[in-house]
Design a protein around this motif. Structure first.
Motif, PDB file in Angstrom:
ATOM      1  N   LYS A   1       0.813  -1.205   0.000  1.00 31.05           N
ATOM      2  CA  LYS A   1       0.000   0.000   0.000  1.00 31.05           C
ATOM      3  C   LYS A   1       0.859   1.273   0.000  1.00 31.05           C
ATOM      4  O   LYS A   1       0.801   2.088   0.925  1.00 31.05           O
ATOM      5  CB  LYS A   1      -0.921   0.001   1.224  1.00 31.05           C
ATOM      6  CG  LYS A   1      -1.879  -1.193   1.256  1.00 31.05           C
ATOM      7  CD  LYS A   1      -2.732  -1.203   2.521  1.00 31.05           C
ATOM      8  CE  LYS A   1      -3.707  -2.378   2.510  1.00 31.05           C
ATOM      9  NZ  LYS A   1      -4.540  -2.408   3.744  1.00 31.05           N
TER      10      LYS A   1
ATOM     11  N   ASP B   1       1.912   5.037  -0.740  1.00 30.44           N
ATOM     12  CA  ASP B   1       1.034   6.205  -0.746  1.00 30.44           C
ATOM     13  C   ASP B   1       1.880   7.474  -0.820  1.00 30.44           C
ATOM     14  O   ASP B   1       3.104   7.458  -0.685  1.00 30.44           O
ATOM     15  CB  ASP B   1       0.193   6.185   0.536  1.00 30.44           C
ATOM     16  CG  ASP B   1      -1.112   6.958   0.429  1.00 30.44           C
ATOM     17  OD1 ASP B   1      -1.312   7.680  -0.557  1.00 30.44           O
ATOM     18  OD2 ASP B   1      -1.934   6.837   1.366  1.00 30.44           O
TER      19      ASP B   1
ATOM     20  N   GLU C   1       4.391   3.736   3.178  1.00 25.24           N
ATOM     21  CA  GLU C   1       3.849   2.412   2.870  1.00 25.24           C
ATOM     22  C   GLU C   1       2.873   2.085   4.002  1.00 25.24           C
ATOM     23  O   GLU C   1       3.279   1.798   5.120  1.00 25.24           O
ATOM     24  CB  GLU C   1       4.959   1.371   2.763  1.00 25.24           C
ATOM     25  CG  GLU C   1       4.672   0.231   1.801  1.00 25.24           C
ATOM     26  CD  GLU C   1       3.486  -0.658   2.171  1.00 25.24           C
ATOM     27  OE1 GLU C   1       3.088  -0.686   3.346  1.00 25.24           O
ATOM     28  OE2 GLU C   1       2.967  -1.336   1.265  1.00 25.24           O
ATOM     29  N   ARG C   2       1.576   2.155   3.711  1.00 24.38           N
ATOM     30  CA  ARG C   2       0.557   2.086   4.775  1.00 24.38           C
ATOM     31  C   ARG C   2       0.482   0.709   5.425  1.00 24.38           C
ATOM     32  O   ARG C   2       0.170   0.607   6.613  1.00 24.38           O
ATOM     33  CB  ARG C   2      -0.811   2.472   4.213  1.00 24.38           C
ATOM     34  CG  ARG C   2      -0.861   3.829   3.542  1.00 24.38           C
ATOM     35  CD  ARG C   2      -0.516   4.951   4.474  1.00 24.38           C
ATOM     36  NE  ARG C   2      -0.756   6.250   3.826  1.00 24.38           N
ATOM     37  CZ  ARG C   2      -0.414   7.414   4.352  1.00 24.38           C
ATOM     38  NH1 ARG C   2       0.217   7.473   5.515  1.00 24.38           N
ATOM     39  NH2 ARG C   2      -0.672   8.543   3.707  1.00 24.38           N
ATOM     40  N   HIS C   3       0.745  -0.348   4.656  1.00 20.71           N
ATOM     41  CA  HIS C   3       0.736  -1.679   5.257  1.00 20.71           C
ATOM     42  C   HIS C   3       1.844  -1.788   6.302  1.00 20.71           C
ATOM     43  O   HIS C   3       1.621  -2.265   7.416  1.00 20.71           O
ATOM     44  CB  HIS C   3       0.898  -2.746   4.174  1.00 20.71           C
ATOM     45  CG  HIS C   3       0.969  -4.139   4.697  1.00 20.71           C
ATOM     46  ND1 HIS C   3      -0.095  -4.769   5.297  1.00 20.71           N
ATOM     47  CD2 HIS C   3       1.995  -5.037   4.711  1.00 20.71           C
ATOM     48  CE1 HIS C   3       0.255  -5.991   5.666  1.00 20.71           C
ATOM     49  NE2 HIS C   3       1.521  -6.173   5.320  1.00 20.71           N
TER      50      HIS C   3
ATOM     51  N   MET D   1      -4.841   6.329   0.727  1.00 21.86           N
ATOM     52  CA  MET D   1      -5.618   5.462   1.617  1.00 21.86           C
ATOM     53  C   MET D   1      -6.989   6.043   1.945  1.00 21.86           C
ATOM     54  O   MET D   1      -7.873   5.322   2.412  1.00 21.86           O
ATOM     55  CB  MET D   1      -4.856   5.188   2.910  1.00 21.86           C
ATOM     56  CG  MET D   1      -4.753   6.349   3.864  1.00 21.86           C
ATOM     57  SD  MET D   1      -3.953   5.830   5.400  1.00 21.86           S
ATOM     58  CE  MET D   1      -3.912   7.384   6.291  1.00 21.86           C
TER      59      MET D   1
ATOM     60  N   GLU E   1     -12.701   2.931  -2.916  1.00 15.98           N
ATOM     61  CA  GLU E   1     -11.537   2.070  -2.756  1.00 15.98           C
ATOM     62  C   GLU E   1     -10.269   2.909  -2.705  1.00 15.98           C
ATOM     63  O   GLU E   1     -10.121   3.854  -3.492  1.00 15.98           O
ATOM     64  CB  GLU E   1     -11.427   1.075  -3.922  1.00 15.98           C
ATOM     65  CG  GLU E   1     -12.539   0.048  -3.982  1.00 15.98           C
ATOM     66  CD  GLU E   1     -12.478  -0.932  -2.819  1.00 15.98           C
ATOM     67  OE1 GLU E   1     -11.355  -1.161  -2.303  1.00 15.98           O
ATOM     68  OE2 GLU E   1     -13.535  -1.474  -2.440  1.00 15.98           O
ATOM     69  N   PRO E   2      -9.345   2.597  -1.805  1.00 12.81           N
ATOM     70  CA  PRO E   2      -8.070   3.320  -1.776  1.00 12.81           C
ATOM     71  C   PRO E   2      -7.321   3.175  -3.095  1.00 12.81           C
ATOM     72  O   PRO E   2      -7.532   2.218  -3.858  1.00 12.81           O
ATOM     73  CB  PRO E   2      -7.302   2.630  -0.635  1.00 12.81           C
ATOM     74  CG  PRO E   2      -8.339   1.956   0.188  1.00 12.81           C
ATOM     75  CD  PRO E   2      -9.425   1.554  -0.767  1.00 12.81           C
TER      76      PRO E   2
ATOM     77  N   TRP F   1      -3.412   3.077  -4.553  1.00 17.24           N
ATOM     78  CA  TRP F   1      -2.023   2.923  -4.132  1.00 17.24           C
ATOM     79  C   TRP F   1      -1.086   3.172  -5.305  1.00 17.24           C
ATOM     80  O   TRP F   1      -1.443   2.929  -6.469  1.00 17.24           O
ATOM     81  CB  TRP F   1      -1.790   1.518  -3.564  1.00 17.24           C
ATOM     82  CG  TRP F   1      -2.752   1.114  -2.501  1.00 17.24           C
ATOM     83  CD1 TRP F   1      -3.648   0.082  -2.547  1.00 17.24           C
ATOM     84  CD2 TRP F   1      -2.933   1.732  -1.222  1.00 17.24           C
ATOM     85  NE1 TRP F   1      -4.370   0.024  -1.388  1.00 17.24           N
ATOM     86  CE2 TRP F   1      -3.956   1.026  -0.544  1.00 17.24           C
ATOM     87  CE3 TRP F   1      -2.350   2.821  -0.578  1.00 17.24           C
ATOM     88  CZ2 TRP F   1      -4.396   1.352   0.726  1.00 17.24           C
ATOM     89  CZ3 TRP F   1      -2.775   3.162   0.698  1.00 17.24           C
ATOM     90  CH2 TRP F   1      -3.778   2.441   1.338  1.00 17.24           C
TER      91      TRP F   1
END
Length: 283
Positions: free
Chosen positions: A120, A122, A158-160, A249, A254-255, A257
């Motif tokens: 993810k 961003d 990186e959101r994850h 996000m 829906e986000p 990426w």
């Protein structure tokens, strides 16, 4: 003044942008746009130079990070109420602080490398504060006296890694190339009001972020004051101050990426623009 660093990675020359938009070599005046060169005395020394007599640099040269040898890269999270809302988080009652590794710093137009195992990635356009005078327990009224200037920052994330891999946010913020800064540092005397600067970010020509520093929860003056209560701030340290809404996000339904081949284009009023292409990690 608009101060920058020009040349190949690791071999950048200190430079100043003249009134015609020409890069002028400051190597004979200052060793680098870093450390003591950013103090009030250092900036006065640069101002005293006869800019028109300085050698010209190739205007097509790579622009490096606008500050060299950054000691601390301090980040402020959730500092726009509408960004906090899109993140599903409460507006903080005190600034949320975390650090970004200085090894993430790159030039404003360098490629952004999506790291291994990223899910993810961003974007975040942010106002960067560059410290010019040591700050330790400073009063809010005097906080801006410690600011050398401002720059554009893309706080790539990186959101994850940031929110789903446990622990602090730093792991989602610190991959190599996740900290483009520049194109130049604009000295504080040229920015009348850092709390009234428009800002934007586009991916592949689509504008996702379109905000203003006026909607910060905690302004520049308060942030310098506040952070100095917990750590000293040294010349060349950078504080990146949060992002307005429109990050990937937060896109509904829906986000969105980042993926290899995207082009990010971002800027802040009076501070210039950046443009990066994203690429996949390759050993």
């Amino acid at each position: 003044m608009k101060l920058l660093r020009v040349g190949a990675k690791g071999a950048e020359k200190p430079a100043i942008l003249d009134a015609d938009g020409t890069y002028r070599d400051l190597s004979g005046v200052v060793g680098d746009i870093a450390g003591t060169a950013l103090t009030p005395e250092g900036l006065a020394n640069i101002r005293a130079a006869d800019i028109a007599m300085l050698p010209k640099l190739d205007g097509n040269s790579r622009i490096g990070p606008c500050v060299g040898n950054v000691g601390k890269f301090i980040c402020v999270g959730l500092n726009y109420a509408d960004h906090a809302a899109e993140s599903g988080m409460a507006v903080p009652t005190e600034p949320v602080l975390f650090m970004k590794a200085t090894s993430a710093i790159v030039g404003p137009n360098d490629d952004v490398i999506i790291p291994k195992n990223a899910i993810k990635p961003d974007w975040e356009v942010e106002l960067g504060i560059i410290i010019g005078k040591e700050a330790r327990y400073v009063d809010e009224a005097n906080a801006l006296d410690h600011v050398a200037g401002y720059c554009v920052v893309n706080d790539v994330s990186e959101r994850h890694f940031q929110t789903e891999r446990s622990g602090q946010w730093v792991k989602g913020k610190s991959a190599d190339t996740f900290g483009p800064i520049g194109p130049w540092m604009v000295t504080a005397d040229e920015i009348t009001d850092p709390q009234n600067l428009s800002m934007f970010l586009e991916v592949d020509g689509h504008r996702y972020q379109n905000g203003s520093t006026k909607t910060m929860v905690f302004g520049v003056r308060h942030l310098v004051h506040y952070i100095s209560q917990f750590m000293s701030l040294q010349p060349g340290d950078i504080i990146t101050t949060g992002t307005p809404p429109g990050v990937g996000m937060g896109i509904k339904p829906e986000p969105v990426w980042l993926k290899p081949g995207n082009v990010m284009h971002l800027g802040i009023e009076g501070l210039g623009e950046q443009r990066q292409m994203t690429k996949a990690y390759s050993a």
